[in-house]
Design a protein around this motif. Structure first.
Motif, mmCIF file in Angstrom:
data_model
loop_
_atom_site.group_PDB
_atom_site.id
_atom_site.type_symbol
_atom_site.label_atom_id
_atom_site.label_comp_id
_atom_site.label_asym_id
_atom_site.label_seq_id
_atom_site.Cartn_x
_atom_site.Cartn_y
_atom_site.Cartn_z
ATOM 1 N N HIS A 187 42.039 11.620 -5.588
ATOM 2 C CA HIS A 187 40.594 11.666 -5.848
ATOM 3 C C HIS A 187 39.954 10.277 -5.920
ATOM 4 C CE1 HIS A 187 42.292 11.159 -9.902
ATOM 5 N NE2 HIS A 187 41.152 10.582 -10.208
ATOM 6 N N ASP A 241 50.016 18.613 -8.915
ATOM 7 C CA ASP A 241 49.729 18.013 -7.617
ATOM 8 C C ASP A 241 51.032 17.748 -6.867
ATOM 9 O OD1 ASP A 241 46.999 18.033 -7.977
ATOM 10 O OD2 ASP A 241 46.949 16.031 -8.876
ATOM 11 N N CYS A 246 45.253 23.769 -5.344
ATOM 12 C CA CYS A 246 44.430 23.795 -4.126
ATOM 13 C C CYS A 246 44.215 25.224 -3.649
ATOM 14 C CB CYS A 246 45.085 22.966 -3.031
ATOM 15 S SG CYS A 246 45.125 21.201 -3.367
ATOM 16 N N PRO A 280 45.695 7.714 -6.671
ATOM 17 C CA PRO A 280 45.493 9.160 -6.800
ATOM 18 C C PRO A 280 44.522 9.648 -5.733
ATOM 19 C CG PRO A 280 45.399 8.108 -8.955
ATOM 20 C CD PRO A 280 45.423 6.998 -7.932
ATOM 21 N N SER A 296 50.346 23.585 -6.250
ATOM 22 C CA SER A 296 49.097 22.877 -6.532
ATOM 23 C C SER A 296 47.973 23.867 -6.833
ATOM 24 C CB SER A 296 48.711 22.003 -5.331
ATOM 25 O OG SER A 296 48.019 22.774 -4.365
ATOM 26 N N SER A 345 54.812 11.431 1.001
ATOM 27 C CA SER A 345 54.036 12.564 1.506
ATOM 28 C C SER A 345 54.156 12.675 3.017
ATOM 29 C CB SER A 345 52.556 12.400 1.135
ATOM 30 O OG SER A 345 51.994 11.289 1.805
ATOM 31 N N HIS A 355 43.541 17.416 2.891
ATOM 32 C CA HIS A 355 42.909 18.611 2.335
ATOM 33 C C HIS A 355 41.395 18.620 2.541
ATOM 34 C CE1 HIS A 355 46.782 19.700 1.040
ATOM 35 N NE2 HIS A 355 46.807 19.070 -0.111
ATOM 36 N N ASP A 415 52.290 15.253 -5.321
ATOM 37 C CA ASP A 415 53.073 14.058 -5.577
ATOM 38 C C ASP A 415 53.962 14.247 -6.810
ATOM 39 O OD1 ASP A 415 50.671 14.088 -7.052
ATOM 40 O OD2 ASP A 415 50.813 11.946 -7.476
#
Length: 299
Positions: free
Chosen positions: A152, A54, A27, A150, A25, A125, A170, A56
């Motif tokens: 976000h 990402d 991140c 999603p 990711s 997840s 996160h 997923d």
């Protein structure tokens, strides 16, 4: 990316002469961990061909098994029961910790979630498994409906009343109050209080078909990359910032501090116990298939 002498380096000796195809990711914890390796600064490590995706997406890629184009993936620990025949869990590079679990957020403090609609980022997840284990303990009648959104979109959906609650991960730990939301429950706090174990979140897996020598070389490269990032944190900042442009630098630093820790360098006994505990509990609830006793063993 920068390579090493193909005639002498240990990666080549392990059968890794070509670049290793890896997906993780954007991140901050992942870019921090892999910065040194991705930029050719880890001595003797194979070159990396990096794709950002990402988690997923990488979870779905892993389920393709040998048909997947990637050699190494960052995935949720929750997906392991479906992929361990083809992929081995590396003992480093992942995300576990304490005080870093997913949160359930609501507009109203203390909302009873019985029969309510909850948005989650994925049903494959680790966050979702932790949520279901929490709900099994505290909501005997269960939630009403789970919808996948999603990541976000979850906090805006809760804020706007489109769902009653949202499961977030996160950096949302640090930003949810900006949306006027309240933390109803901390999944990690519940996990730690009931097990005493660290919270297992993200794993690094590699194809078993690469062979044991190659897997060990990959693990050592990941471990060295982590240690190099700790030794010179400033070196990773351009890479971290380039892929976390919407995050305040201070939030990115908090993110790294929370998710990159001793378990990232080495799962150790506590880390493996946490992963086994999560998957055993989840299997008992019918959430994942049971895994073999030796399925997590590293070659």
């Amino acid at each position: 990316m920068t390579g090493t002498d193909a005639g002498t380096d240990p990666a080549t000796a392990a059968g890794l002469a070509r670049p290793v195809r890896i997906a993780y990711s954007p991140c901050p914890n992942d870019t921090f961990v892999f910065d040194a390796w991705a930029h050719g600064r880890v001595p003797g490590a194979p070159d990396l061909d990096v794709t950002f995706a990402d988690i997923d997406v990488t979870n779905g890629l892993a389920e393709r098994g040998e048909d997947c184009e990637f050699d190494v993936l960052k995935v949720s620990f929750a997906v392991l029961p479906w992929v361990l025949d083809d992929y081995a869990l590396l003992p480093c590079g992942g995300a576990l910790g304490r005080g870093c679990g997913p949160l359930v957020l609501t507009r109203e403090p203390g909302l009873d979630l019985t029969g309510r609609t909850v948005a989650v980022p994925s049903e494959r997840s680790t966050a979702y498994l932790l949520f279901r284990l929490w709900a099994a303990d505290v909501l005997p009648e269960g939630v009403g409906k789970v919808v996948v959104l999603p990541f976000h979109e979850i906090m805006p959906a809760v804020r706007d009343g489109r769902v009653d609650a949202g499961l977030v991960i996160h950096e949302a730990r640090f930003t949810y109050q900006d949306y006027g939301l309240h933390c109803l429950a901390d999944m990690g706090e519940h996990w730690e209080s009931t097990t005493g174990l660290p919270i297992p979140l993200g794993a690094i897996i590699a194809k078993r078909s690469l062979g044991a020598d190659a897997l060990r070389a990959l693990a050592e490269s990941a471990r060295t990359s982590v240690r190099m990032a700790w030794a010179d944190p400033e070196a990773s900042r351009p890479y971290v910032r380039a892929h976390a442009q919407e995050l305040d630098p201070a939030v990115a630093d908090q993110h790294i501090g929370l998710y990159v820790n001793e378990f990232t360098a080495d799962l150790g006994e506590a880390g493996y116990a946490a992963v086994r505990g999560l998957l055993t509990r989840a299997a008992a609830e019918g959430l994942v298939p049971a895994i073999a006793a030796d399925a997590l063993a590293f070659p």
